[in-house]
Write a protein that holds these residues in place. Structure first.
Motif, PDB file in Angstrom:
ATOM      1  N   SER A 186       0.863  -1.181   0.000  1.00 43.35           N
ATOM      2  CA  SER A 186       0.000   0.000   0.000  1.00 43.35           C
ATOM      3  C   SER A 186       0.898   1.229   0.000  1.00 43.35           C
ATOM      4  N   PHE A 187       0.486   2.220  -0.750  1.00 41.13           N
ATOM      5  CA  PHE A 187       1.265   3.440  -0.932  1.00 41.13           C
ATOM      6  C   PHE A 187       0.399   4.596  -0.460  1.00 41.13           C
ATOM      7  N   LEU A 188       0.817   5.278   0.596  1.00 40.64           N
ATOM      8  CA  LEU A 188       0.069   6.412   1.132  1.00 40.64           C
ATOM      9  C   LEU A 188       0.680   7.696   0.575  1.00 40.64           C
ATOM     10  N   GLU A 189      -0.187   8.546   0.017  1.00 38.05           N
ATOM     11  CA  GLU A 189       0.278   9.790  -0.592  1.00 38.05           C
ATOM     12  C   GLU A 189      -0.754  10.882  -0.363  1.00 38.05           C
TER      13      GLU A 189
ATOM     14  N   LYS B 136       2.184  13.775  -3.245  1.00 35.29           N
ATOM     15  CA  LYS B 136       3.427  13.752  -2.468  1.00 35.29           C
ATOM     16  C   LYS B 136       3.462  12.445  -1.668  1.00 35.29           C
ATOM     17  N   PRO B 137       4.573  11.675  -1.753  1.00 35.02           N
ATOM     18  CA  PRO B 137       4.635  10.397  -1.042  1.00 35.02           C
ATOM     19  C   PRO B 137       4.723  10.585   0.471  1.00 35.02           C
ATOM     20  N   ILE B 138       4.017   9.728   1.213  1.00 37.30           N
ATOM     21  CA  ILE B 138       4.072   9.743   2.675  1.00 37.30           C
ATOM     22  C   ILE B 138       4.738   8.462   3.172  1.00 37.30           C
TER      23      ILE B 138
ATOM     24  N   TRP C  89       9.578  11.665 -10.231  1.00 46.86           N
ATOM     25  CA  TRP C  89       8.802  10.435 -10.361  1.00 46.86           C
ATOM     26  C   TRP C  89       7.401  10.673  -9.823  1.00 46.86           C
ATOM     27  N   LEU C  90       6.477   9.804 -10.223  1.00 45.71           N
ATOM     28  CA  LEU C  90       5.076   9.944  -9.845  1.00 45.71           C
ATOM     29  C   LEU C  90       4.661   8.851  -8.869  1.00 45.71           C
ATOM     30  N   THR C  91       3.831   9.226  -7.904  1.00 44.36           N
ATOM     31  CA  THR C  91       3.232   8.262  -6.986  1.00 44.36           C
ATOM     32  C   THR C  91       2.120   7.508  -7.735  1.00 44.36           C
ATOM     33  N   PRO C  92       1.628   6.397  -7.181  1.00 41.37           N
ATOM     34  CA  PRO C  92       0.617   5.608  -7.911  1.00 41.37           C
ATOM     35  C   PRO C  92      -0.626   6.384  -8.342  1.00 41.37           C
ATOM     36  N   GLN C  93      -1.199   7.206  -7.477  1.00 41.98           N
ATOM     37  CA  GLN C  93      -2.403   7.935  -7.876  1.00 41.98           C
ATOM     38  C   GLN C  93      -2.077   9.037  -8.883  1.00 41.98           C
ATOM     39  N   ALA C  94      -0.883   9.628  -8.780  1.00 42.32           N
ATOM     40  CA  ALA C  94      -0.466  10.615  -9.781  1.00 42.32           C
ATOM     41  C   ALA C  94      -0.285   9.929 -11.137  1.00 42.32           C
ATOM     42  N   VAL C  95       0.249   8.693 -11.136  1.00 38.62           N
ATOM     43  CA  VAL C  95       0.365   7.921 -12.382  1.00 38.62           C
ATOM     44  C   VAL C  95      -1.024   7.677 -12.954  1.00 38.62           C
ATOM     45  N   LYS C  96      -1.963   7.274 -12.106  1.00 43.80           N
ATOM     46  CA  LYS C  96      -3.320   6.981 -12.584  1.00 43.80           C
ATOM     47  C   LYS C  96      -3.960   8.215 -13.218  1.00 43.80           C
TER      48      LYS C  96
ATOM     49  N   PHE D  42       8.731   8.581   3.884  1.00 43.47           N
ATOM     50  CA  PHE D  42       9.365   9.670   3.143  1.00 43.47           C
ATOM     51  C   PHE D  42       9.490  10.876   4.063  1.00 43.47           C
ATOM     52  N   ILE D  43      10.734  11.290   4.321  1.00 41.30           N
ATOM     53  CA  ILE D  43      11.011  12.412   5.221  1.00 41.30           C
ATOM     54  C   ILE D  43      11.915  13.392   4.472  1.00 41.30           C
TER      55      ILE D  43
END
Length: 189
Positions: free
Chosen positions: A17-20, A25-27, A73-80, A46-47
């Motif tokens: 799971s990828f939280l953003e 912005k990646p969390i 680079w793009l996070t998963p939802q940004a890619v979508k 991600f800090i």
């Protein structure tokens, strides 16, 4: 996924799971891999300009901090969001950079090439489905992904060298129904 080799069944479970943020912005990332009773869990946080990575695999946690990649680079939802926009602009080739926990904390470049359209039943509703050939610069595997015109992923196929791996969207009932035959690993079908 359950496979069989010489009559012995092997179950492999992979989840992530990828939280953003809403802005992309990646969390954090949580991933888990389980095979034959062994579990490996990984968490990325991600800090600022770094990623704190914690891995646990049957012993004490291993914590290390690595630099966040400099390349964009793009996070998963940004890619979508980007993919759906470009697909609806009727582009036939789409390229983007992202990260995936299964391949470690590096940027990968993904190239998608439109292969065709067809009408298919998607959870009981007829929809136009577009097939895309996908390749990336980290794994020498060509795959095919299937999306509705709304950008919903409905499945993928790839030849993993030891056999084909296919996944598709289905109801919970279908997903949890027992299978009649577990695929035999390394056997030509």
């Amino acid at each position: 996924m359950t496979l069989s080799r010489g009559g012995m069944e092997i179950t492999i479970v992979v989840s992530s799971s990828f939280l953003e943020t809403a802005e992309g912005k990646p969390i954090s990332v949580d991933s888990s891999q389980e095979a034959m009773g062994m579990v490996q869990e990984t968490k990325w946080i991600f800090i600022g300009d770094s990623i704190e990575m914690t891995t646990v695999a049957g012993g004490a946690p291993v914590v290390k901090t690595v630099a966040n990649p400099k390349a964009p680079w793009l996070t998963p939802q940004a890619v979508k969001r980007m993919f759906t926009k470009k697909m609806n602009e009727n582009l036939h080739d789409i390229t983007y950079q992202t990260m995936t926990p299964e391949l470690g904390p590096g940027v990968i470049t993904v190239v998608m090439t439109k292969k065709g359209e067809s009408k298919q039943d998607v959870l009981g509703e007829e929809k136009v489905v577009i097939s895309w050939e996908t390749v990336n610069d980290k794994l020498p595997v060509v795959g095919t992904e299937f999306y509705t015109t709304e950008g919903q992923s409905i499945g993928s196929k790839m030849n993993a060298g030891f056999g084909a791996i296919e996944n598709k969207i289905m109801t919970k009932h279908e997903a949890l129904s027992p299978v009649n035959e577990v695929p035999e690993l390394m056997v030509s079908l």
